[in-house]
Design a protein around this motif. Structure first.
Motif, short mmCIF file in Angstrom:
data_model
loop_
_atom_site.label_atom_id
_atom_site.label_comp_id
_atom_site.label_asym_id
_atom_site.label_seq_id
_atom_site.Cartn_x
_atom_site.Cartn_y
_atom_site.Cartn_z
N CYS A 133 0.84 -1.19 0.00
CA CYS A 133 0.00 0.00 0.00
C CYS A 133 0.88 1.23 0.00
O CYS A 133 1.85 1.33 0.74
N ALA A 134 0.52 2.18 -0.84
CA ALA A 134 1.30 3.42 -0.92
C ALA A 134 0.95 4.38 0.20
O ALA A 134 1.61 5.39 0.37
N ASN A 135 -0.08 4.05 0.97
CA ASN A 135 -0.53 4.92 2.05
C ASN A 135 -0.22 4.25 3.39
O ASN A 135 -0.97 3.37 3.84
N PRO A 136 0.85 4.64 4.07
CA PRO A 136 1.20 3.98 5.34
C PRO A 136 0.17 4.21 6.43
O PRO A 136 0.13 3.47 7.41
N ASP A 182 -6.99 3.67 -2.31
CA ASP A 182 -6.21 4.70 -1.61
C ASP A 182 -6.08 4.40 -0.13
O ASP A 182 -5.10 4.81 0.51
N GLU A 183 -7.05 3.68 0.42
CA GLU A 183 -7.00 3.32 1.84
C GLU A 183 -6.57 1.87 2.05
O GLU A 183 -6.60 1.36 3.16
N CYS A 184 -6.18 1.20 0.95
CA CYS A 184 -5.65 -0.17 1.01
C CYS A 184 -6.60 -1.13 1.71
O CYS A 184 -6.19 -1.96 2.53
N THR A 185 -7.88 -1.02 1.39
CA THR A 185 -8.86 -1.87 2.04
C THR A 185 -9.69 -2.61 1.01
O THR A 185 -9.60 -2.33 -0.20
N LYS A 186 -10.49 -3.56 1.46
CA LYS A 186 -11.25 -4.44 0.57
C LYS A 186 -12.71 -4.49 0.98
O LYS A 186 -13.07 -4.25 2.14
N LEU A 200 -14.08 6.75 4.81
CA LEU A 200 -13.03 5.81 5.19
C LEU A 200 -12.05 6.43 6.17
O LEU A 200 -11.57 5.78 7.10
N ARG A 201 -11.75 7.72 5.99
CA ARG A 201 -10.86 8.40 6.93
C ARG A 201 -11.52 8.53 8.30
O ARG A 201 -10.86 8.41 9.34
#
Length: 353
Positions: free
Chosen positions: A96-99, A155-159, A302-303
């Motif tokens: 994921c590019a977003n840590p 963007d949030e690395c979720t599924k 999501l944030r």
């Protein structure tokens, strides 16, 4: 006597002179000869201790030494083994590019035997979520708004779990393939979003809606979807739930309804979800990737889930559904092009080159 001695001495001198002239003219000169190479000397045998270490290293590297090779090594000095080829590096899975992404807290695999139900609004069988765990689900796609939903999730690395309408997959099969390429779980949501609890719908018609929906998804993806199903409007009957049980298809209800299909703005969608989560503290969230306000709301939502300490649980199926051949055949017929009878020159014309 003196004359004989002088004659003999002269003969010896003449012989020496002749031999010298012959050697100079016929023998190769040292400064004209090609450079000579010296063969490398054979390396000394390894000491006994070193030979044992080399043999042990070879076993650890190759994990295959025959008894015959062991016997040969015992009878002769051990040779240094040739270096094993370095294996090509295995490409790492993309990270994921977003840590600080929302991510996935855990993945659960569902055995759908018998048609289990999930979502406490209707099915109170399996309470598998812990406090502040949520499952993201989306109905009614694929639609032109779906890629925006996919981007927000990526963007949030979720599924999430998607429940597409069969008819919509025939409109936008490429978009549904984007959902699959992003790694999300894909189930089905009937063929035409029919209300399966309606008084005028027969059991056969309900079965047709269910099976055509799964076959349409399979046709778009080129592979079987997950045996996950959500009833349109959450409207089920004893007959339809029993049928899904015979097909080993899990049924999904909801814990938190976004009501995005009635919302007038992205902020309203966000407020609906967060307000209900503050009450329930966990659950399966129902959204629609068909709704533009949902696509607009999702990045912020999501944030907010992340900030509120919520964690995403991703649901996958243990096995994929086996669609029925007769319904696959029905869906194959929908792929035939529609003939208009108009010449191509009347439809497409070159105006500039």
């Amino acid at each position: 006597m003196r004359s004989a001695l002088g004659l003999m001495l002269a003969s010896v001198v003449a012989a020496i002179v002749i031999a010298g002239v012959w050697f100079w003219t016929s023998s190769p000169r040292a400064d004209a000869a090609p450079p000579q190479t010296t063969a490398a000397s054979r390396p000394d045998p390894l000491p006994a201790a070193a030979a044992k270490q080399a043999a042990r290293d070879d076993v650890e590297t190759t994990a295959a030494l025959s008894k015959r090779a062991d016997a040969t090594q015992a009878a002769a000095p051990a040779a240094v083994p040739a270096p094993a080829p370095v294996p090509a590096p295995v490409a790492a899975a993309p990270r994921c590019a977003n840590p600080d992404g929302l991510g996935i807290s855990r993945t659960v695999v569902v055995d759908t035997t018998g048609g289990p139900g999930f979502g406490f609004l209707q099915y109170k069988q399996y309470d598998f979520l812990t406090d502040h765990e949520v499952v993201l689900t989306f109905d009614d796609g694929p639609w032109p708004t779906t890629p925006a939903v996919l981007k927000a999730l990526a963007d949030e690395c979720t599924k999430a779990v998607f429940f597409p309408i069969g008819l919509h997959t025939t409109y936008h099969p490429d978009i549904l393939r984007q959902v699959a390429a992003a790694g999300h779980t894909i189930g089905a949501h009937t063929w035409s979003h029919a209300h399966l609890a309606g008084k005028k719908i027969t059991e056969q018609q309900a079965k047709d809606e269910i099976e055509k929906g799964f076959s349409a998804v399979k046709m778009a993806l080129g592979s079987n979807p997950a045996p996950f199903f959500r009833f349109p409007a959450l409207a089920h009957t004893p007959a339809t739930t029993a049928y899904l049980g015979t097909r080993n298809i899990a049924m999904f209800s909801v814990d938190v309804d976004s009501n995005d299909f009635k919302s007038k703005s992205a902020d309203e969608v966000i407020n609906n979800v967060m307000t209900k989560l503050d009450k329930e503290h966990k659950g399966i969230i129902l959204m629609h990737d068909l709704q533009k306000h949902t696509a607009q709301a999702l990045p912020t939502l999501l944030r907010k889930l992340k900030a509120g300490g919520y964690k995403v649980v991703w649901m996958k199926a243990k096995t994929q559904i086996e669609t029925l051949p007769e319904y696959d055949a029905m869906m194959a017929k929908t792929e035939k092009p529609i003939a208009t009878g108009r010449p191509i020159g009347n439809v497409v014309q070159t105006v500039a080159e």
